[in-house]
Design a protein around this motif. Sequence first.
Motif, PDB file in Angstrom:
ATOM      1  N   GLU A  54      66.339 -13.127  35.193  1.00 29.64           N
ATOM      2  CA  GLU A  54      65.894 -11.748  35.011  1.00 29.64           C
ATOM      3  C   GLU A  54      64.661 -11.480  35.865  1.00 29.64           C
ATOM      4  OE1 GLU A  54      66.245  -7.942  33.748  1.00 29.64           O
ATOM      5  OE2 GLU A  54      67.620  -9.557  33.168  1.00 29.64           O
ATOM      6  N   THR A 113      73.726  -9.987  30.908  1.00 34.44           N
ATOM      7  CA  THR A 113      73.705  -9.878  29.451  1.00 34.44           C
ATOM      8  C   THR A 113      74.566 -10.976  28.837  1.00 34.44           C
ATOM      9  OG1 THR A 113      73.382  -7.489  29.529  1.00 34.44           O
ATOM     10  CG2 THR A 113      74.287  -8.400  27.493  1.00 34.44           C
ATOM     11  N   ASP A 138      67.905  -6.161  19.080  1.00 33.88           N
ATOM     12  CA  ASP A 138      67.107  -4.942  19.167  1.00 33.88           C
ATOM     13  C   ASP A 138      65.952  -5.061  18.185  1.00 33.88           C
ATOM     14  OD1 ASP A 138      66.014  -2.425  19.239  1.00 33.88           O
ATOM     15  OD2 ASP A 138      67.925  -1.362  19.168  1.00 33.88           O
ATOM     16  N   LEU A 139      64.757  -5.213  18.698  1.00 30.27           N
ATOM     17  CA  LEU A 139      63.591  -5.419  17.841  1.00 30.27           C
ATOM     18  C   LEU A 139      62.863  -4.117  17.520  1.00 30.27           C
ATOM     19  CD1 LEU A 139      62.107  -8.659  19.457  1.00 30.27           C
ATOM     20  CD2 LEU A 139      63.621  -8.455  17.476  1.00 30.27           C
ATOM     21  N   THR A 140      63.275  -3.012  18.138  1.00 32.53           N
ATOM     22  CA  THR A 140      62.580  -1.745  17.910  1.00 32.53           C
ATOM     23  C   THR A 140      63.391  -0.773  17.070  1.00 32.53           C
ATOM     24  OG1 THR A 140      63.425  -0.889  20.017  1.00 32.53           O
ATOM     25  CG2 THR A 140      61.265  -1.950  20.045  1.00 32.53           C
ATOM     26  N   ALA A 156      67.029 -15.413  21.328  1.00 36.72           N
ATOM     27  CA  ALA A 156      67.013 -14.000  21.689  1.00 36.72           C
ATOM     28  C   ALA A 156      65.619 -13.408  21.574  1.00 36.72           C
ATOM     29  CB  ALA A 156      67.997 -13.233  20.790  1.00 36.72           C
ATOM     30  N   ILE A 157      64.911 -13.772  20.521  1.00 36.10           N
ATOM     31  CA  ILE A 157      63.543 -13.274  20.350  1.00 36.10           C
ATOM     32  C   ILE A 157      62.633 -13.851  21.421  1.00 36.10           C
ATOM     33  CG2 ILE A 157      61.528 -13.330  18.821  1.00 36.10           C
ATOM     34  CD1 ILE A 157      63.454 -13.133  16.451  1.00 36.10           C
ATOM     35  N   LYS A 190      63.002 -11.889  24.605  1.00 36.35           N
ATOM     36  CA  LYS A 190      62.272 -10.622  24.493  1.00 36.35           C
ATOM     37  C   LYS A 190      60.772 -10.837  24.675  1.00 36.35           C
ATOM     38  CE  LYS A 190      65.337  -7.383  23.193  1.00 36.35           C
ATOM     39  NZ  LYS A 190      65.530  -6.093  23.874  1.00 36.35           N
ATOM     40  N   LEU A 220      59.899 -11.660  28.448  1.00 36.52           N
ATOM     41  CA  LEU A 220      60.014 -10.500  29.343  1.00 36.52           C
ATOM     42  C   LEU A 220      58.985  -9.434  29.001  1.00 36.52           C
ATOM     43  CD1 LEU A 220      63.899 -10.269  29.659  1.00 36.52           C
ATOM     44  CD2 LEU A 220      62.260 -11.350  31.207  1.00 36.52           C
ATOM     45  N   ALA A 221      58.641  -9.313  27.702  1.00 34.66           N
ATOM     46  CA  ALA A 221      57.599  -8.365  27.317  1.00 34.66           C
ATOM     47  C   ALA A 221      56.248  -8.798  27.872  1.00 34.66           C
ATOM     48  CB  ALA A 221      57.534  -8.240  25.803  1.00 34.66           C
ATOM     49  N   SER A 233      56.081  -7.944  31.471  1.00 33.97           N
ATOM     50  CA  SER A 233      55.912  -6.508  31.637  1.00 33.97           C
ATOM     51  C   SER A 233      54.458  -6.095  31.446  1.00 33.97           C
ATOM     52  CB  SER A 233      56.806  -5.756  30.648  1.00 33.97           C
ATOM     53  OG  SER A 233      56.626  -4.367  30.749  1.00 33.97           O
TER      54      SER A 233
END
Length: 455
Positions: A316, A323, A330-332, A442-443, A446, A449-450, A453
């Motif tokens: 990534e 994917t 989806d954490l949000t 998976a977490i 996230k 990558l967060a 960012s």
Amino acid sequence: MVHQYKNNGYNIVLDVNSGAVHVVDDVVYDVIPFMEKGEPDENIVSSLKEKYGIEEIEEAVSDCRELKEAGFLFTEDNYKPSIEAFKKRPTVVKALCLHIAHDCNLACRYCFAEEGEYHGRRALMSFEVGKQALDFLIANSGNRRNLEVDFFGGEPLMNWQVVKDLVEYGRSQEKLHDKNFRFTLTTNGVLLNDEIMEFCNKEMANVVLSIDGRKEVNDKMRPFRNGSGSYDLIVPKFKKFADSRNQEKYYVRGTFTHENLDFAEDVLHLADMGFKQVSVEPVVASPEEEYAIREEDIARICEEYDKLAAEMVKREREGRGFTFFHFMIDLTGGPCVYKRLSGCGSGTEYLAVTPWGDFYPCHQFVGEEEFLMGNVFDGIKREDIQEEFKGCNVYAKDKCRDCFARFYCSGGCAANSYKFHGSINDAYDIGCELQRKRVECAIMIKAALAEESEE
């Protein structure tokens, strides 16, 4: 309830009931277990002062208290007190799995459908049976506008004309009943051609393309009945199909077994061929099968998931990500409360339909006569089965109540529970172990990558 773990260099804390995820330093990570037990501040300092400075510990405690007050740490379970009302909720049918063909042109070794026969006989669904199924769905969907219909098998393309006719009929009913059909298709690709691809690109919201990964793996598990492999035939078709859909709204979907525990290589093989939507899932099989996943395989499989997660983060960052279905989280936002508690809705909101019109709770129950619920002509006759499935939720299962992943897997697959324990309110233990690992990976992805960012 809090779940803590370390993965690929990250200290991750999941507050289970709120869904809040925290990436923390070592001090906070070590403080949290004491706070969860309700230890006084002086006990926490005394226990950790040989490892950290007193001010560091006190600051970590203060930070945790702020998160608790904000509702992001050590939160209470607000769902459990409402579970009795949840079980009595009104439900409507929103999805059907149409077994358009109880027949197949492959002889996959692990096929739960027995090459399409489902413990019964080979048959193709007629247009009349399919039409009646769509009418039943419309009539029993209440005010729900968006309805889902999956064309399944066996191999659906062996009954392609009926698939097309049913899509045409469904479209003709949408405006009349203020409904919107979302059609999907699962295929092994043997009969794929340009005409079918064009139709699917117009009408199918999603298409699942079955392939197990590397040629030697796929051809061993997914041969034709004469023993020859299917890889060379289907790969060019799948590549063309995925590209024609702009690498969206499809999955190449495989199964890994005891015989290819290095399945990360199969995932990466598919990604290296250009597929952007990949799913490779563990086989569910009786322990006596030589290809079945065993307890002793779990550690190796978890290592493969870690390896795959790290490689996905790397790719990534390099601009060549893809994917992987089992790492999607989806954490949000995420699924609604009903779905978090009860999963796919089998037996209540989702039903499978045989070629002759019988209803079962889902495709994996087809052929299990004790779960025959009714038929498309007479409707649901076994409302007791509906009620049993309506009561299936994470609080009805002892193994789920203290599991950190319960709101992500929603209690797991009822069919797998039944196959291994004879009850839909149990859980398939190997599946649980692997699901927990996938949630952790998976977490972590996230989080990684967060972090990038933010930087």
